[in-house]
Write a protein that holds these residues in place. Structure first.
Motif, PDB file in Angstrom:
ATOM      1  N   SER A 411       7.005  -6.926  74.399  1.00  0.00           N
ATOM      2  CA  SER A 411       7.000  -6.279  73.088  1.00  0.00           C
ATOM      3  C   SER A 411       8.232  -6.720  72.320  1.00  0.00           C
ATOM      4  N   SER A 413      10.100  -5.100  70.512  1.00  0.00           N
ATOM      5  CA  SER A 413      11.173  -4.109  70.629  1.00  0.00           C
ATOM      6  C   SER A 413      11.959  -4.261  71.927  1.00  0.00           C
ATOM      7  N   SER A 414      11.356  -4.902  72.939  1.00  0.00           N
ATOM      8  CA  SER A 414      12.016  -5.100  74.229  1.00  0.00           C
ATOM      9  C   SER A 414      12.583  -6.499  74.387  1.00  0.00           C
ATOM     10  N   GLU A 417      16.502  -7.140  75.413  1.00  0.00           N
ATOM     11  CA  GLU A 417      16.847  -6.838  76.794  1.00  0.00           C
ATOM     12  C   GLU A 417      16.114  -7.752  77.768  1.00  0.00           C
ATOM     13  N   ASP A 418      14.873  -8.104  77.445  1.00  0.00           N
ATOM     14  CA  ASP A 418      14.104  -8.971  78.334  1.00  0.00           C
ATOM     15  C   ASP A 418      14.751 -10.349  78.437  1.00  0.00           C
ATOM     16  N   ASP A 600      17.523  -7.020  68.380  1.00  0.00           N
ATOM     17  CA  ASP A 600      16.690  -5.826  68.312  1.00  0.00           C
ATOM     18  C   ASP A 600      16.407  -5.561  66.842  1.00  0.00           C
TER      19      ASP A 600
END
Length: 920
Positions: A411, A413-414, A417-418, A600
């Motif tokens: 996603s 939104s992730s 961090e991914d 982000d």
């Protein structure tokens, strides 16, 4: 006469193909029916009246049934084949059924990368027929074939008003000899059409122009015969047309050549997975987000070798372009097809894309009469499926996929961090193993504007709106244009070193982008139109600036490409982009503006406006209603009419190409682009004597998910490669080496580029790359050099691999190359469908480890001597075959899946089979 100058001509040729091979009366002629419209009688096979089972069949299976019924002559297609298809039922499971069926598609499509070797093979077959005392003019496509020259153009020039002109000019300089050969082929062979450079991507042209839905053709009694359009193509993304309701899939180049010569496609009757869609997409979600979600879901479900058929009320919420986007990615989720039956939306698309009202009416009448017309709101029309799964469209979120595989959805939104997690994870599909001490690594360089720029892990260096996946979809293309407009008005820009590009799939896209007024804003952000073809998505991204490349290499950076394509395998997009993400055209622009993927969007701004106010992605994202209004206003039939009325003309360079009118191609022995291939050397009229594989060595010991990108020559020809050495010996300098894709008609170059991928992991070698071990001497050397040495010693070769060997694009050189290297068998845990077929067609034996076994469990080191015991006088599909690896004896499954596979193998491959057939 050449076909395809008009759509009616296409129909006539396809009907000729559907009837000319019959050697006996059709036993189903009693089921013919007809209707009359405008004084014309239209005949068709009334499928529902044949058997009461018909209404329970999936719509995709109904098309297989129609082809079998119409072509049934009890020679090529038997009555039992029809009964086998009628016997399809939900309990059918792949691997437990050996029901083999023939399928004769209406036509074949190719692009130039796969089309050139196909035409070379046709030319070589003409020479072979002549040498064996036959008439070479017999060698022609029987089934109509269309080729679009769309894989030759490269992104050399960007961010300028003349980028398109310069790239097209350079394309012609690089490929003039290939283009001359192709133009000769178009003249020499009947029933073959070549669409010139600049016409567009074959899949999008197929969707917008070539697709017929149903064919009408003239009969001798004055009536017309009608039947469904269907296709096989030499690109795995041929499945894109499934979104329009046409059954189609990708096959190997050699298999496509067989279809062109009148043969049917042999296949096992497939499972059909029903994929139910319900609900509606959210207002900020794109079709790209949907397809990435479906791709991950179906890859996890496991649909390799199966049909996927979409149904449910959610389908009616999707445009034809949305459906085509989902069908396009079918190879990425592994299915044979991702099929959307024809409905009223299909007919509306026909109208929008300038198909005639008469054609639309006939399509509706025929499909309703044969119950092939779908109303997605009616559950009583839902057929039976092997298995059904459901997706609620409202759960789909903004997504990307990567960094190395198209089904690794994340996603948006992730994403931040991914990516950070990928940096530190072990080397693999989701890992780069960057040491903690190097996570903050940066590099700097000076640009042409005199400024110094810094890049680090996650920096975007390539941003491309490219590929048939999304450029066929007006909603995401117009959405990208509107987002660009909003961004420019907010004062946002893209850093100058990021290589930005826009390569539409057809001229229609340029028309509606221009008419909607968004092109100037796209250009201000650097997304100038650079060409019409598959560019960045297939690795034709062109060079990056040396300052950028050196900075990446000197600092060990994981820099990124972001593209709106369908493939992001490691090493494919560009050697310097270790991480590559698939995204919608809108997100491609967003990440280009951000300059990095570790952002982000919810909490971090893209930049600041002229007043110093932070600008977030949500501030420039266009509303769905705004996109829909633009599509309704600007995507109109007149655009399709204008573009496709001129599609066969080509540029002035194409029009002025002079070519020979000879029946046989005048091979130039000094050419480094086109060469008479050795596949028919030493061929006799009689079948060769078969034997097993004795005293073979292992050329490569490979792991899981080895793709055709790892196997087949692709990308630029490296200066230190055997192919470069060969070209240098013939007087070429590195600047003239060109891409492997441009030399696919020259076997001596291509065989030297097999397994040349810089990310190839061979367990026999000490490091990653195109290296292997010559076992007898203990010397490590290039794969080609090792194969040559084994050949000089009279040693046959085998390959040992893990799961999903041959995944990815359908590439004939992924089978032709290993054959020329001396590989006579591949032993793997599993095979990708198309690649397995290609191996068989080249005379290579595919052997599959038994369930639970692998090279690891059997403790194979790759240094053994291999003996394969083949019962040549009693070959049967799927039988057990014994392998002796240095005294380690184990059984494998012979992946000759059909009797046709065995016939091809006994002939030494499909090309020799076809030559012998023509001689007989």
């Amino acid at each position: 006469m050449k076909w395809f100058l008009t759509r009616p001509l296409l129909s006539a040729f396809c009907h000729k193909f559907s009837t000319m091979s019959s050697s006996g009366a059709n036993p189903f002629v009693q089921f013919q029916a007809s209707f009359t419209q405008d004084g014309n009688v239209y005949k068709y096979f009334d499928l529902p009246s044949i058997d009461s089972k018909y209404d329970s069949l999936p719509f995709s299976i109904r098309i297989l049934l129609e082809s079998a019924v119409r072509n049934c002559d009890n020679f090529h297609v038997l009555e039992k084949d029809v009964q086998s298809i009628l016997g399809w039922n939900p309990s059918l499971k792949q691997g437990t059924s050996d029901v083999e069926i023939p399928f004769k598609p209406a036509r074949v499509i190719l692009h130039d990368t796969t089309g050139v070797p196909a035409v070379v093979d046709f030319a070589a077959m003409r020479d072979a027929v002549r040498d064996l005392g036959g008439n070479p003019e017999k060698i022609n496509p029987i089934c109509p074939a269309a080729m679009t020259i769309d894989h030759s153009i490269q992104v050399d020039f960007v961010r300028s008003a003349d980028a398109l002109t310069k790239n097209e000019s350079l394309e012609f300089q690089r490929h003039k000899e290939r283009f001359t050969f192709l133009k000769w082929g178009a003249r020499a062979f009947d029933n073959l059409q070549i669409l010139p450079p600049g016409a567009g991507i074959v899949h999008q042209v197929n969707l917008e122009y070539l697709a017929q839905m149903v064919f009408e053709s003239d009969n001798s009694d004055g009536s017309k015969t009608i039947y469904p359009d269907s296709i096989v193509g030499t690109d795995s993304h041929t499945t894109m047309i499934n979104g329009l309701g046409l059954l189609a899939w990708g096959v190997g180049g050699i298999e496509a050549e067989a279809v062109m010569l009148g043969q049917s496609v042999s296949m096992l009757l497939p499972e059909v997975i029903g994929y139910r869609l319900e609900g509606k997409l959210g207002p900020l979600v794109t079709s790209t987000d949907l397809v990435l979600t479906i791709t991950k879901h179906l890859r996890q479900l496991g649909v390799i070798g199966k049909f996927v058929e979409f149904y449910g009320p959610g389908v009616a919420e999707l445009s034809i372009a949305d459906r085509a986007t989902i069908s396009n990615m079918c190879p990425e989720y592994g299915a044979t097809v991702g099929f959307f039956p024809i409905d009223e939306s299909t007919l509306s698309y026909m109208r929008q894309s300038n198909r005639s009202e008469k054609k639309i009416d006939i399509t509706r009448q025929y499909l309703k009469a044969t119950r092939q017309f779908r109303d997605y709101s009616r559950e009583d029309q839902d057929p039976q499926f092997t298995e059904s799964v459901t997706l609620d469209l409202s759960t789909v979120v903004s997504s990307v996929s990567g960094p190395k595989r198209p089904h690794d959805r994340v996603s948006a939104s992730s994403m931040c961090e991914d990516f950070k997690s990928c940096l530190v994870s072990p080397v693999g599909f989701k890992g780069f193993a960057i040491p903690p001490s190097d996570l903050a690594a940066k590099g700097e360089f000076q640009w042409d504007d005199g400024k110094t720029y810094k890049i680090g892990h996650g920096s975007v260096v390539i941003a491309a709106i490219t590929s048939c996946t999304n450029t066929s979809n007006p909603s995401v293309m117009l959405g990208a244009g509107l987002l660009a407009k909003n961004a420019v008005k907010k004062g946002l820009s893209v850093l100058p070193y990021i290589k930005t590009s826009l390569s539409p799939g057809s001229g229609v896209v340029t028309h509606y982008l221009r008419e909607s007024g968004v092109i100037p804003y796209l250009e201000q952000l650097g997304f100038n139109i650079v060409g019409y073809g598959c560019m960045t998505c297939i690795g034709n991204s062109g060079p990056l600036d040396e300052n950028v490349v050196n900075t990446i290499e000197n600092n060990g950076l994981v820099c990124c490409g972001v593209l709106s394509g369908n493939r992001n395998f490691e090493g494919r997009i560009h050697p310097s982009t270790r991480a590559n993400y698939l995204a919608s055209p809108l997100l491609v622009i967003a990440y280009a503006i951000a300059g990095r993927v570790d952002i982000d969007f919810e909490t971090e701004p893209l930049g600041v406006d002229s007043n110093g106010k932070e600008v977030f992605l949500r501030d420039i994202w266009p509303a769905r209603s705004e996109i829909q209004d633009a599509e309704h206003k600007y995507v109109i039939p007149a655009m399709y009419q204008e573009v496709y009325s001129k599609i066969t003309l080509g540029s002035r360079d194409w029009q002025t190409l002079e070519v020979s009118d000879s029946t046989l191609y005048p091979w130039n022995v000094n050419s480094t682009y086109i060469k008479l291939p050795p596949f028919m050397e030493g061929m006799t009229r009689e079948l060769p004597k078969l034997k097993g594989v004795e005293k073979a060595r292992c050329l490569l010991l490979l792991g899981d998910f080895v793709t055709t990108d790892h196997i087949s020559p692709a990308g630029a020809i490296a200066r230190n490669s055997p192919a470069a050495r060969y070209l240098s010996e013939r007087g070429l300098t590195p600047r003239d080496f060109n891409m492997y894709s441009s030399r696919r008609g020259h076997d001596a170059v291509m065989v030297r580029g097999c397994f040349a991928n810089i990310r190839l992991v061979n367990k026999l070698a000490s490091k990653i790359g195109s290296l292997t071990l010559h076992v007898p001497s203990g010397e490590e050397m290039n794969v080609f050099d090792a194969a040559q040495r084994y050949a000089s010693e009279g040693t046959p070769l085998v390959l040992v691999a893990g799961k999903d060997y041959g995944s990815g694009s359908s590439r004939d050189w992924a089978a032709k190359g290993p054959f020329l290297l001396g590989v006579r068998a591949v032993i793997a845990e599993s095979f990708e469908r198309i690649h397995r077929s290609n191996l068989v067609n080249m005379g290579i034996i595919p052997l599959q480890f038994l369930p639970g076994q692998s090279a690891e469990t059997l403790k194979l080191s790759g240094k053994e001597v291999y003996n394969i015991v083949l019962p040549v006088d009693d070959l049967k599909p799927g039988q057990r075959i014994q392998v002796d690896a240095g005294g380690n004896v184990f059984e494998t499954t012979l992946r000759f899946d059909t009797e046709v596979d065995i016939t091809y193998y006994k002939n030494g491959g499909i090309l020799k089979y076809m030559v012998r057939k023509m001689l007989d």
